[in-house]
Motif scaffolding. Structure first.
Motif, PDB file in Angstrom:
ATOM      1  N   SER A   1      15.073  -1.447   6.183  1.00 30.68           N
ATOM      2  CA  SER A   1      14.943  -2.902   6.245  1.00 30.68           C
ATOM      3  C   SER A   1      13.510  -3.342   5.960  1.00 30.68           C
ATOM      4  O   SER A   1      13.109  -4.451   6.320  1.00 30.68           O
ATOM      5  N   HIS A   2      12.748  -2.478   5.282  1.00 27.12           N
ATOM      6  CA  HIS A   2      11.346  -2.792   4.990  1.00 27.12           C
ATOM      7  C   HIS A   2      11.195  -4.083   4.195  1.00 27.12           C
ATOM      8  O   HIS A   2      10.202  -4.807   4.332  1.00 27.12           O
ATOM      9  N   ASP A   3      12.179  -4.394   3.354  1.00 28.42           N
ATOM     10  CA  ASP A   3      12.095  -5.636   2.580  1.00 28.42           C
ATOM     11  C   ASP A   3      12.063  -6.859   3.483  1.00 28.42           C
ATOM     12  O   ASP A   3      11.552  -7.919   3.081  1.00 28.42           O
ATOM     13  N   LEU A   4      12.556  -6.711   4.717  1.00 29.25           N
ATOM     14  CA  LEU A   4      12.614  -7.842   5.636  1.00 29.25           C
ATOM     15  C   LEU A   4      11.392  -7.925   6.554  1.00 29.25           C
ATOM     16  O   LEU A   4      10.961  -9.017   6.908  1.00 29.25           O
ATOM     17  N   PHE A   5      10.848  -6.774   6.963  1.00 27.66           N
ATOM     18  CA  PHE A   5       9.698  -6.815   7.876  1.00 27.66           C
ATOM     19  C   PHE A   5       8.383  -6.427   7.206  1.00 27.66           C
ATOM     20  O   PHE A   5       7.302  -6.675   7.751  1.00 27.66           O
ATOM     21  N   GLY A   6       8.453  -5.832   6.005  1.00 28.75           N
ATOM     22  CA  GLY A   6       7.244  -5.367   5.326  1.00 28.75           C
ATOM     23  C   GLY A   6       6.224  -6.448   5.022  1.00 28.75           C
ATOM     24  O   GLY A   6       5.019  -6.244   5.243  1.00 28.75           O
ATOM     25  N   PRO A   7       6.641  -7.620   4.503  1.00 29.21           N
ATOM     26  CA  PRO A   7       5.634  -8.656   4.210  1.00 29.21           C
ATOM     27  C   PRO A   7       4.839  -9.077   5.443  1.00 29.21           C
ATOM     28  O   PRO A   7       3.614  -9.240   5.369  1.00 29.21           O
ATOM     29  N   ALA A   8       5.501  -9.239   6.578  1.00 29.38           N
ATOM     30  CA  ALA A   8       4.784  -9.627   7.794  1.00 29.38           C
ATOM     31  C   ALA A   8       3.870  -8.504   8.271  1.00 29.38           C
ATOM     32  O   ALA A   8       2.772  -8.753   8.779  1.00 29.38           O
ATOM     33  N   LEU A   9       4.302  -7.256   8.095  1.00 25.59           N
ATOM     34  CA  LEU A   9       3.472  -6.109   8.463  1.00 25.59           C
ATOM     35  C   LEU A   9       2.202  -6.094   7.628  1.00 25.59           C
ATOM     36  O   LEU A   9       1.085  -5.971   8.162  1.00 25.59           O
ATOM     37  N   LEU A  10       2.350  -6.223   6.322  1.00 28.02           N
ATOM     38  CA  LEU A  10       1.185  -6.200   5.444  1.00 28.02           C
ATOM     39  C   LEU A  10       0.261  -7.383   5.704  1.00 28.02           C
ATOM     40  O   LEU A  10      -0.965  -7.253   5.683  1.00 28.02           O
ATOM     41  N   ASP A  11       0.851  -8.546   5.942  1.00 29.45           N
ATOM     42  CA  ASP A  11       0.045  -9.740   6.201  1.00 29.45           C
ATOM     43  C   ASP A  11      -0.820  -9.542   7.440  1.00 29.45           C
ATOM     44  O   ASP A  11      -1.997  -9.936   7.460  1.00 29.45           O
TER      45      ASP A  11
ATOM     46  N   LEU B   1      -1.922  -6.700   8.546  1.00 25.65           N
ATOM     47  CA  LEU B   1      -2.893  -5.625   8.338  1.00 25.65           C
ATOM     48  C   LEU B   1      -3.946  -5.949   7.286  1.00 25.65           C
ATOM     49  O   LEU B   1      -4.848  -5.139   7.064  1.00 25.65           O
ATOM     50  N   GLN B   2      -3.827  -7.076   6.614  1.00 26.36           N
ATOM     51  CA  GLN B   2      -4.785  -7.411   5.577  1.00 26.36           C
ATOM     52  C   GLN B   2      -6.187  -7.538   6.156  1.00 26.36           C
ATOM     53  O   GLN B   2      -6.399  -8.169   7.191  1.00 26.36           O
ATOM     54  N   ASN B   3      -7.139  -6.912   5.475  1.00 29.35           N
ATOM     55  CA  ASN B   3      -8.538  -6.968   5.901  1.00 29.35           C
ATOM     56  C   ASN B   3      -9.380  -7.293   4.674  1.00 29.35           C
ATOM     57  O   ASN B   3      -9.484  -6.479   3.752  1.00 29.35           O
ATOM     58  N   PRO B   4      -9.981  -8.478   4.621  1.00 34.03           N
ATOM     59  CA  PRO B   4     -10.740  -8.883   3.428  1.00 34.03           C
ATOM     60  C   PRO B   4     -11.859  -7.920   3.057  1.00 34.03           C
ATOM     61  O   PRO B   4     -12.268  -7.849   1.894  1.00 34.03           O
ATOM     62  N   SER B   5     -12.379  -7.171   4.030  1.00 35.15           N
ATOM     63  CA  SER B   5     -13.510  -6.274   3.752  1.00 35.15           C
ATOM     64  C   SER B   5     -13.063  -4.888   3.305  1.00 35.15           C
ATOM     65  O   SER B   5     -13.893  -4.029   3.025  1.00 35.15           O
ATOM     66  N   SER B   6     -11.744  -4.646   3.246  1.00 36.78           N
ATOM     67  CA  SER B   6     -11.232  -3.324   2.877  1.00 36.78           C
ATOM     68  C   SER B   6     -10.260  -3.451   1.718  1.00 36.78           C
ATOM     69  O   SER B   6      -9.664  -4.507   1.500  1.00 36.78           O
ATOM     70  N   PRO B   7     -10.069  -2.376   0.953  1.00 36.72           N
ATOM     71  CA  PRO B   7      -9.068  -2.400  -0.118  1.00 36.72           C
ATOM     72  C   PRO B   7      -7.684  -2.664   0.455  1.00 36.72           C
ATOM     73  O   PRO B   7      -7.400  -2.375   1.617  1.00 36.72           O
ATOM     74  N   ALA B   8      -6.825  -3.234  -0.368  1.00 34.71           N
ATOM     75  CA  ALA B   8      -5.466  -3.520   0.062  1.00 34.71           C
ATOM     76  C   ALA B   8      -4.772  -2.224   0.495  1.00 34.71           C
ATOM     77  O   ALA B   8      -4.865  -1.198  -0.179  1.00 34.71           O
ATOM     78  N   LEU B   9      -4.107  -2.281   1.625  1.00 38.85           N
ATOM     79  CA  LEU B   9      -3.442  -1.107   2.175  1.00 38.85           C
ATOM     80  C   LEU B   9      -2.005  -1.051   1.672  1.00 38.85           C
ATOM     81  O   LEU B   9      -1.243  -2.010   1.835  1.00 38.85           O
ATOM     82  N   ALA B  10      -1.633   0.056   1.062  1.00 39.19           N
ATOM     83  CA  ALA B  10      -0.271   0.218   0.562  1.00 39.19           C
ATOM     84  C   ALA B  10       0.640   0.692   1.688  1.00 39.19           C
ATOM     85  O   ALA B  10       0.235   1.469   2.553  1.00 39.19           O
ATOM     86  N   VAL B  11       1.871   0.205   1.675  1.00 35.89           N
ATOM     87  CA  VAL B  11       2.911   0.686   2.590  1.00 35.89           C
ATOM     88  C   VAL B  11       4.043   1.226   1.732  1.00 35.89           C
ATOM     89  O   VAL B  11       4.602   0.507   0.899  1.00 35.89           O
TER      90      VAL B  11
END
Length: 312
Positions: free
Chosen positions: A269-279, A281-291
């Protein structure tokens, strides 16, 4: 030609899934599934494991009759916790599974049950090295075969929360951003442990709080409703993802992984909870984190069992 043979078992509370690994790779046609019998008495459980080892060994003998004279045999088991993996002692209690073998040294118990033939010979089984490891760690080790130099966090999301921290194909048990043993399940979160919230029962608890926890509903049905446009169901998964990100944030900041790998039934069900998870974990000072997600947890787990012996 010499071959390294591992009798591999992925032990669950309901089923035990097995295959034979030949030189690190699953041998086609050796996959088998057995009931776990996890709620039975001690002798039944131990005899059941012995019969599984025999079935795997005999299957390999039948499939590779030309090669059995020059093989190194081992037994590798992915076993749920709590468990003393180095000593081979089951510490499961109060979970309704494998309680009858609590405190038992399984290596010794298995060896005591090897069959003896009419002339007192036990065959190769007693000589086999037996190793145990946490299923989430073995899943992560299997993944590391494809990402041998990367640094990542692996999570298995299902009936419970499994985790492993990997750096260059090695399991990390301590260091910046790593909880003791690399285990997140017992870390405090809100009014309980992480395992209470980031598991099947955690999602269903959120669903009940949202007023959509109908009797008999499981995560699969909840996900189906969310994909059909049920706003409350979609909100449950978004909340789950945001909370998972909140849990992971300090570990991500400290460990600084290249990516997060998700496995287990809930990861579907990652398509349903993944966007909120990534949002979260976003850190402007670090490269984008892949899941990343994997639908091949069992295959990776078996591969991890082979790598467990390679790293011994």
């Amino acid at each position: 030609m010499s071959r390294n043979i591992v009798l591999a078992l992925d032990v669950g509370g309901t089923f035990i899934k097995t295959c034979v690994l030949e030189d690190g790779l699953p041998l086609q046609g050796t996959d088998m599934e057995f009931p776990a019998l996890a709620d039975r008495d001690r002798d039944t459980i131990l005899d059941h494991f012995r019969s599984i080892f025999e079935a795997q060994y005999n299957l390999y003998q039948h499939r590779r009759a030309d090669a059995v004279t020059d093989c190194r045999y081992q037994i590798g088991m992915a076993f749920p916790g709590p468990f003393d993996y180095r000593q081979g002692i089951c510490l499961i209690r109060g979970l309704g599974k494998f309680e009858a073998i609590y405190g038992l040294n399984l290596v010794q118990a298995f060896r005591e049950r090897w069959p003896v033939n009419s002339v007192g010979e036990t065959g190769p089984l007693p000589e086999m090295e037996i190793r145990f490891e946490n299923d989430a760690r073995l899943f992560a080790l299997g993944v590391s075969a494809e990402f041998p130099r990367e640094r990542f966090i692996a999570l298995t999301l299902g009936t419970g929360l499994g985790s492993a921290f990997i750096d260059s194909s090695r399991i990390m048990e301590s260091g910046p951003g790593i909880p003791p043993n690399g285990w997140l399940y017992d870390q405090p979160y809100l009014d309980g442990r992480a395992d209470d919230w980031f598991s099947r029962r955690g999602i269903l608890m959120l669903a009940r709080e949202a007023g959509i926890g109908e009797p008999g509903m499981d995560v699969k049905e909840l996900a189906g409703e969310a994909r059909e446009g049920n706003a409350a169901a979609r909100g449950v998964f978004a909340e789950f993802g945001a909370r998972l990100g909140e849990l992971l944030q300090p570990y991500v900041d400290g460990f600084r992984p290249d990516f997060i790998m998700l496995g287990g039934q809930i990861s579907k069900s990652h398509d349903l909870f993944g966007p909120a998870l990534l949002d979260r974990l976003q850190n402007p000072s670090s490269p984008a984190l892949a899941v990343r997600t994997s639908a091949h947890v069992l295959a990776y787990t078996f591969r991890g069992i082979a790598r467990m012996f390679d790293q011994a």
